[in-house]
Design a protein around this motif. Structure first.
Motif, mmCIF file in Angstrom:
data_model
loop_
_atom_site.group_PDB
_atom_site.id
_atom_site.type_symbol
_atom_site.label_atom_id
_atom_site.label_comp_id
_atom_site.label_asym_id
_atom_site.label_seq_id
_atom_site.Cartn_x
_atom_site.Cartn_y
_atom_site.Cartn_z
ATOM 1 N N ALA A 4 -6.051 22.392 -13.866
ATOM 2 C CA ALA A 4 -5.951 21.262 -14.789
ATOM 3 C C ALA A 4 -7.247 21.056 -15.559
ATOM 4 C CB ALA A 4 -5.589 19.993 -14.014
ATOM 5 N N THR A 5 -8.371 21.395 -14.913
ATOM 6 C CA THR A 5 -9.670 21.245 -15.570
ATOM 7 C C THR A 5 -10.440 22.562 -15.483
ATOM 8 O OG1 THR A 5 -10.817 20.471 -13.567
ATOM 9 C CG2 THR A 5 -9.755 18.805 -14.945
ATOM 10 N N LYS A 6 -11.400 22.744 -16.356
ATOM 11 C CA LYS A 6 -12.192 23.970 -16.381
ATOM 12 C C LYS A 6 -12.901 24.169 -15.036
ATOM 13 C CE LYS A 6 -12.915 26.407 -19.343
ATOM 14 N NZ LYS A 6 -12.219 27.686 -19.697
ATOM 15 N N GLY A 7 -12.670 25.376 -14.474
ATOM 16 C CA GLY A 7 -13.276 25.679 -13.192
ATOM 17 C C GLY A 7 -12.771 24.832 -12.052
ATOM 18 N N ALA A 8 -11.699 24.074 -12.276
ATOM 19 C CA ALA A 8 -11.179 23.110 -11.289
ATOM 20 C C ALA A 8 -12.283 22.163 -10.828
ATOM 21 C CB ALA A 8 -10.546 23.833 -10.102
ATOM 22 N N GLN A 9 -13.164 21.803 -11.754
ATOM 23 C CA GLN A 9 -14.299 20.947 -11.433
ATOM 24 C C GLN A 9 -14.051 19.478 -11.745
ATOM 25 O OE1 GLN A 9 -17.229 21.948 -9.914
ATOM 26 N NE2 GLN A 9 -16.116 23.874 -9.646
ATOM 27 N N GLY A 10 -12.926 19.163 -12.397
ATOM 28 C CA GLY A 10 -12.579 17.776 -12.641
ATOM 29 C C GLY A 10 -13.347 17.107 -13.759
ATOM 30 N N GLU A 11 -13.943 17.918 -14.662
ATOM 31 C CA GLU A 11 -14.794 17.328 -15.702
ATOM 32 C C GLU A 11 -14.232 17.506 -17.108
ATOM 33 O OE1 GLU A 11 -18.594 19.099 -15.101
ATOM 34 O OE2 GLU A 11 -18.912 18.142 -13.138
ATOM 35 N N ARG A 45 -3.687 16.340 -5.642
ATOM 36 C CA ARG A 45 -3.874 15.998 -4.229
ATOM 37 C C ARG A 45 -4.349 14.553 -4.095
ATOM 38 N NH1 ARG A 45 -5.766 18.673 0.143
ATOM 39 N NH2 ARG A 45 -4.042 20.069 -0.289
ATOM 40 N N PRO A 46 -3.626 13.707 -3.359
ATOM 41 C CA PRO A 46 -4.077 12.322 -3.183
ATOM 42 C C PRO A 46 -5.075 12.198 -2.032
ATOM 43 C CG PRO A 46 -1.927 12.613 -2.182
ATOM 44 C CD PRO A 46 -2.315 13.946 -2.757
ATOM 45 N N ALA A 47 -6.357 12.228 -2.375
ATOM 46 C CA ALA A 47 -7.397 12.086 -1.353
ATOM 47 C C ALA A 47 -8.634 11.468 -1.989
ATOM 48 C CB ALA A 47 -7.735 13.449 -0.745
ATOM 49 N N ASP A 48 -8.975 10.269 -1.559
ATOM 50 C CA ASP A 48 -10.184 9.632 -2.066
ATOM 51 C C ASP A 48 -11.389 10.438 -1.576
ATOM 52 O OD1 ASP A 48 -12.610 7.877 -1.742
ATOM 53 O OD2 ASP A 48 -11.315 6.497 -2.847
ATOM 54 N N PRO A 49 -12.160 11.047 -2.482
ATOM 55 C CA PRO A 49 -13.231 11.947 -2.045
ATOM 56 C C PRO A 49 -14.365 11.239 -1.318
ATOM 57 C CG PRO A 49 -13.369 11.569 -4.411
ATOM 58 C CD PRO A 49 -12.085 10.942 -3.950
ATOM 59 N N TRP A 50 -14.591 9.963 -1.631
ATOM 60 C CA TRP A 50 -15.680 9.246 -0.981
ATOM 61 C C TRP A 50 -15.379 9.020 0.499
ATOM 62 C CZ3 TRP A 50 -18.829 10.069 -4.633
ATOM 63 C CH2 TRP A 50 -18.438 9.941 -5.965
ATOM 64 N N LEU A 51 -14.107 8.966 0.840
ATOM 65 C CA LEU A 51 -13.726 8.787 2.245
ATOM 66 C C LEU A 51 -13.439 10.106 2.952
ATOM 67 C CD1 LEU A 51 -11.321 5.715 1.932
ATOM 68 C CD2 LEU A 51 -13.613 5.726 2.950
ATOM 69 N N ALA A 66 -5.720 22.122 -7.327
ATOM 70 C CA ALA A 66 -5.516 22.541 -5.939
ATOM 71 C C ALA A 66 -6.090 21.506 -4.977
ATOM 72 C CB ALA A 66 -6.086 23.941 -5.707
ATOM 73 N N ASP A 67 -7.057 21.897 -4.142
ATOM 74 C CA ASP A 67 -7.549 20.991 -3.106
ATOM 75 C C ASP A 67 -8.529 19.944 -3.624
ATOM 76 O OD1 ASP A 67 -6.099 22.488 -1.282
ATOM 77 O OD2 ASP A 67 -7.782 23.809 -0.813
ATOM 78 N N ARG A 68 -8.957 20.065 -4.869
ATOM 79 C CA ARG A 68 -9.987 19.170 -5.396
ATOM 80 C C ARG A 68 -9.356 18.026 -6.190
ATOM 81 N NH1 ARG A 68 -13.848 23.881 -8.025
ATOM 82 N NH2 ARG A 68 -14.373 24.944 -6.067
ATOM 83 N N PRO A 69 -9.473 16.796 -5.717
ATOM 84 C CA PRO A 69 -8.959 15.668 -6.501
ATOM 85 C C PRO A 69 -9.767 15.500 -7.791
ATOM 86 C CG PRO A 69 -9.395 15.037 -4.213
ATOM 87 C CD PRO A 69 -10.029 16.372 -4.416
#
Length: 428
Positions: free
Chosen positions: A133-140, A186-192, A159-162
Motif C-alpha cells: 500500500a505504501t512505498k517499501g511498506a514503510q507507511g509513509e 492489520r489492526p494492531a496499535d504499534p505503540w502497544l 502486510a504485518d506493518r500497520p
C-alpha cells in the motif's frame, strides 16, 4: 496438447457457491468443468474418458488462500515460489495470494510482473501478488497502486506493518477506491504491540514474556473503520483475533460498511497455553490469544462475522525459530495443513460453511474465477478423504521451512488429488 477428459463419480460434492453438500458427479474437459450432477451420476460415458471413483470422498473447489508469504524474491532459503506452490498443491490449495513484504518489496508494477512471469514458468497453482500500500511498506508514501493493479496485483496491504499515519491510510483508501482495489490492513496499535511476543495476561506474566493487550487490536480497528466510513473504500481486516475487536467489526458491518475480515487457522486452533514450555513454533504475529478470545473467534466464524480463514503461511528456517521465545521469528508454514486443520471444526460449524471461508468467499471478494463447482468454471479441484487420519510430520512437508505448530498432531482429511485447470498437480 489436448487433455484427456476426466469424470469423478461416487463423490461427495461440497460446493458452497451453490449451497450443495451431497452425492454427485463431475466431468472435466479441456481444463474446465464440463458438467456437474448434484444428487445423481453422469450417465453413459465415452470410452476415452478417464473415470475416477471418489469412493465417497469430498470433491470441492480448490482452496483460495489470501495470505501467503514466500522468501522469493530476496530470501529463497526460507521458501521459493516453487516450494510454496508444491506445498499448496499438496494441501489442496489451488490459488494463493502472496504478501508484498519481500526483498525488494512489491511496491511497483515491475515486481508484480516478475512474480507473475516466474509463477507462469512453474505451472503449478495460481499465484496472485498483493501489492504494498505504501512505498517499501514503510507507511509513509503511497505506492503505485493503479500501475500495480494494471500489472495484476489483486489487493494492496503493508502486510504485518500497520499504517500508523491516518492521513496516509486515508489517501490509500481513497486512491484505491478509485481503481476498485481492495485494501487490507492489520489492526494492531504499534505503540502497544511493538516488541510483544505474547498476549498480555496472567499466563504471559508467569512466562516472563513481553506482551500486548488485546485492546491494541480494537484501538487500530476502530480507527480503520472510521476511515472506511469516511472514504467508502472496500476494506479487509487482516486477521482479527480478539473478542473486543470482533465487537467493533460487528458494529462496522451492522452500519453497512464495505468491510470483510479474515482470521488465521492458527488463532482458531491454538491458545496461549499451547505455548507450553516456550514452544517457538507457536509464536505468531499477532500472538496466540486467551481461550475466551479463541472461542469468540470460532463463534464469529460460525456466524459469518468473520468471512475468510487464511493459512498465514510464513516460512522460517530452524535457525530463526530455535531461539529464546521473545527472540524467535514469528510465523508458521500452513499451506499443507490448512484444510485438515479447518476440518477439525466440523463439530462446531457445518462442513459447507467451513469450506465457504476458503473457497467461494475469498474468490468472490477478489473477483477470481475460482471457488465453485459450476459448468464452465476452471477445473481447480481438491479430492479429500474426510475420514482418513493423518499425523503431521515436519519432514514430510513440501515447504523449504518446516516451522509448523501442528507437528505431531493427529488430524483428519487426507488430500488425495489436486487439479489445476484440469491438470493433476498433486496425487497422494
Amino acid at each position: 496438447m489436448t487433455q484427456r477428459a476426466t469424470a469423478f463419480v461416487n463423490a461427495r460434492l461440497v460446493d458452497p457457491a451453490s449451497g450443495w453438500d451431497g452425492p454427485g458427479a463431475l466431468l472435466v474437459r479441456d481444463g474446465k468443468i464440463a458438467d456437474v450432477v448434484q444428487g445423481g451420476d453422469l450417465g453413459a460415458l465415452a470410452a476415452d474418458i478417464e473415470v475416477i471413483d471418489a469412493g465417497g470422498a469430498m470433491l470441492a473447489p480448490g482452496l483460495v488462500d489470501l495470505r501467503v508469504k514466500t522468501g522469493e524474491p530476496g530470501a529463497e532459503t526460507k521458501e521459493t515460489l516453487k516450494s510454496a506452490s508444491l506445498a499448496a498443491a499438496a494441501g489442496g490449495v489451488t490459488s494463493i495470494v502472496l504478501q508484498p513484504d519481500t526483498n525488494p518489496v512489491v511496491d511497483e508494477a515491475s515486481v508484480v510482473d516478475f512474480i507473475l512471469r516466474r509463477t507462469r514458468d512453474i505451472e503449478l497453482v495460481h499465484v496472485y501478488p498483493a501489492g504494498a500500500a505504501t512505498k517499501g511498506a514503510q507507511g509513509e508514501r503511497m505506492a503505485e497502486i493503479g500501475l500495480m493493479r494494471e500489472a495484476g496485483c489483486v489487493y494492496v496491504t503493508d502486510a504485518d506493518r500497520p499504517i500508523v499515519n491516518s492521513k496516509v491510510l486515508q489517501r490509500v483508501l481513497a486512491y484505491a477506491k478509485s481503481f476498485g482495489v481492495l485494501v487490507a490492513h492489520r489492526p494492531a496499535d504499534p505503540w502497544l504491540s511493538t516488541g510483544a511476543a505474547a498476549t498480555a495476561g496472567e499466563f504471559a506474566g508467569r512466562m516472563g514474556l513481553p506482551s500486548v493487550p488485546p485492546i491494541a487490536e480494537k484501538i487500530m480497528l476502530e480507527r480503520d473503520l472510521a476511515l472506511v466510513e469516511l472514504t467508502g473504500a472496500p476494506f479487509l481486516v487482516d486477521q482479527v483475533t480478539t473478542a473486543c475487536a470482533l465487537e467493533s467489526l460487528k458494529r462496522g458491518k451492522d452500519k453497512g460498511l464495505p468491510v470483510s475480515a479474515t482470521t488465521s487457522i492458527n488463532h482458531l486452533s491454538f491458545n496461549e497455553v499451547d505455548i507450553g514450555d516456550y514452544r517457538t513454533f507457536l509464536k505468531f504475529d499477532p500472538p496466540v490469544r486467551g481461550e475466551d478470545d479463541r472461542q469468540a473467534t470460532i463463534d464469529a466464524l460460525a456466524s459469518g462475522l468473520i468471512d475468510i480463514v487464511v493459512s498465514a503461511h510464513c516460512p522460517a528456517p530452524a535457525e530463526d525459530k530455535r531461539l529464546p521465545y521473545d527472540e524467535a521469528a514469528p510465523g508458521a508454514v500452513g499451506l499443507q495443513t490448512l484444510l485438515p486443520a479447518l476440518l477439525a471444526f466440523q463439530d462446531q460449524i457445518p462442513l459447507i460453511d467451513l469450506m465457504r471461508t476458503v473457497t467461494s468467499r475469498p474468490a468472490e471478494l477478489l473477483g477470481l474465477p475460482a471457488g465453485k463447482l459450476a459448468k464452465g468454471a476452471p477445473a481447480d479441484l481438491v479430492l479429500c478423504d474426510l475420514n482418513a487420519p493423518i499425523v503431521i510430520d515436519l519432514d514430510k512437508l513440501k515447504s523449504k521451512s518446516h516451522n509448523s505448530p501442528f507437528d505431531g498432531r493427529r488430524l483428519f482429511g487426507e488430500v488425495k488429488m489436486t487439479l489445476i485447470d484440469g491438470r493433476t498437480v498433486y496425487q497422494a
